[in-house]
Design an enzyme around this catalytic site. Structure first.
Site, PDB file in Angstrom:
ATOM      1  N   PRO A 190       0.814  -1.216   0.000  1.00 55.19           N
ATOM      2  CA  PRO A 190       0.000   0.000   0.000  1.00 55.19           C
ATOM      3  C   PRO A 190       0.847   1.265   0.000  1.00 55.19           C
ATOM      4  O   PRO A 190       0.325   2.363  -0.190  1.00 55.19           O
ATOM      5  CB  PRO A 190      -0.821  -0.126   1.292  1.00 55.19           C
ATOM      6  CG  PRO A 190      -0.037  -1.039   2.171  1.00 55.19           C
ATOM      7  CD  PRO A 190       0.648  -1.992   1.249  1.00 55.19           C
TER       8      PRO A 190
ATOM      9  N   ARG B  96      -2.673 -10.000 -19.550  1.00 56.84           N
ATOM     10  CA  ARG B  96      -3.678  -9.945 -20.617  1.00 56.84           C
ATOM     11  C   ARG B  96      -3.294  -8.968 -21.719  1.00 56.84           C
ATOM     12  O   ARG B  96      -3.891  -8.988 -22.803  1.00 56.84           O
ATOM     13  CB  ARG B  96      -5.052  -9.602 -20.045  1.00 56.84           C
ATOM     14  CG  ARG B  96      -5.205  -8.195 -19.529  1.00 56.84           C
ATOM     15  CD  ARG B  96      -6.500  -8.033 -18.745  1.00 56.84           C
ATOM     16  NE  ARG B  96      -7.659  -8.466 -19.495  1.00 56.84           N
ATOM     17  CZ  ARG B  96      -8.300  -7.717 -20.385  1.00 56.84           C
ATOM     18  NH1 ARG B  96      -7.857  -6.491 -20.628  1.00 56.84           N
ATOM     19  NH2 ARG B  96      -9.349  -8.168 -21.029  1.00 56.84           N
TER      20      ARG B  96
ATOM     21  N   ASP C 180     -10.950  -1.886 -23.979  1.00 59.69           N
ATOM     22  CA  ASP C 180     -11.215  -1.927 -22.543  1.00 59.69           C
ATOM     23  C   ASP C 180     -11.317  -0.528 -21.949  1.00 59.69           C
ATOM     24  O   ASP C 180     -10.757   0.432 -22.484  1.00 59.69           O
ATOM     25  CB  ASP C 180     -10.079  -2.657 -21.810  1.00 59.69           C
ATOM     26  CG  ASP C 180     -10.295  -4.155 -21.797  1.00 59.69           C
ATOM     27  OD1 ASP C 180     -11.417  -4.595 -22.061  1.00 59.69           O
ATOM     28  OD2 ASP C 180      -9.321  -4.882 -21.519  1.00 59.69           O
TER      29      ASP C 180
END
Length: 246
Positions: free
Chosen positions: A89, A154, A169
């Site tokens: 994070p 991908r 996309d």
């Protein structure tokens, strides 16, 4: 493209790779993904990967030795990685732009943290960069590793069957995706837009551009500042801004 994922829960990562386009790409050899059990790189009889933090405090910290040994093994047996990623994070947010950058690399190692985190020397001398998948804390780095693998993988040629699926996309050009519909055309009184049944490809394309821009303007207007728009899209956006009901 080659990925090496180092984790104390290899079965968790393998389960995430069992299906979907990334799993199929791995099975076909389009993506080379190796999952390594961090405990393999320990030297004590208990296969210890963590220890208490210096200075006290709650929880345990992943020790540096097994993580360094794991990356050394990868370098010796799988080749030198272009990047060693530490999901955290504290890192910059993973975005589509970052994914495109990473997809241009040949070999990525992902180190999955656990417990209170990893020894700071891993950040300083082993990881080449940290990446965050959002402003929240997970129990470990396995889910972020799978997200990174999916998002980056991908984009590799041959992973997704139709390259247009990737090109169109959300975020690919800086705008959100347009609405999608399939059969039946009328479901519980909800009918799809007539233009999609018209067979008029130019009008369908214009409708898709308009709806993508309308959705982006309403939900993520911040994206439009850097979006890549063609002349027709700029005209559509101007009309939407001046005549919202257009």
């Amino acid at each position: 493209m080659k990925f090496d994922i180092v984790t104390i829960f290899p079965e968790m990562v393998e389960a995430g790779l069992a299906g979907g386009v990334v799993g199929r790409a791995r099975a076909r050899g389009v993506l080379d993904v190796a999952v390594h059990d961090l405990r393999t790189f320990t030297t004590d009889r208990h296969r210890t990967v963590d220890d208490v933090p210096f200075g006290g405090g709650p929880g345990m910290v992943l020790k540096p030795e097994p993580l360094f040994e794991a990356v050394d093994w990868v370098r010796a047996h799988r080749g030198a990685p272009d990047a060693v990623l530490l999901p955290s994070p504290q890192g910059p947010r993973l975005t589509h732009r970052e994914a495109v950058r990473l997809s241009g690399l040949e070999h990525i190692v992902v180190l999955c943290g656990r417990y209170e985190g990893v020894d700071e020397r891993v950040r300083e001398a082993l990881a080449t960069e940290e990446l965050s998948i959002g402003d929240y804390v997970l129990s470990g780095g396995e889910l972020p590793a799978l997200v990174i693998l999916d998002v980056v993988g991908r984009l590799t040629a041959g992973v997704v069957g139709d390259a247009r699926s990737v090109e169109e996309d959300s975020f690919a050009r800086g705008v959100l995706d347009y609405p999608h519909y399939t059969r039946p055309a009328d479901f519980r009184g909800m009918r799809i837009p007539e233009v999609l049944l018209s067979g008029h490809h130019a009008e369908i394309e214009r409708w898709r551009k308009r709806e993508a821009l309308r959705r982006t303007s309403a939900r993520r207007p911040d994206l439009l500042a850097t979006a890549t728009l063609d002349e027709e899209e700029r005209a559509i956006l101007e009309a939407l801004e001046t005549r919202p009901g257009t």
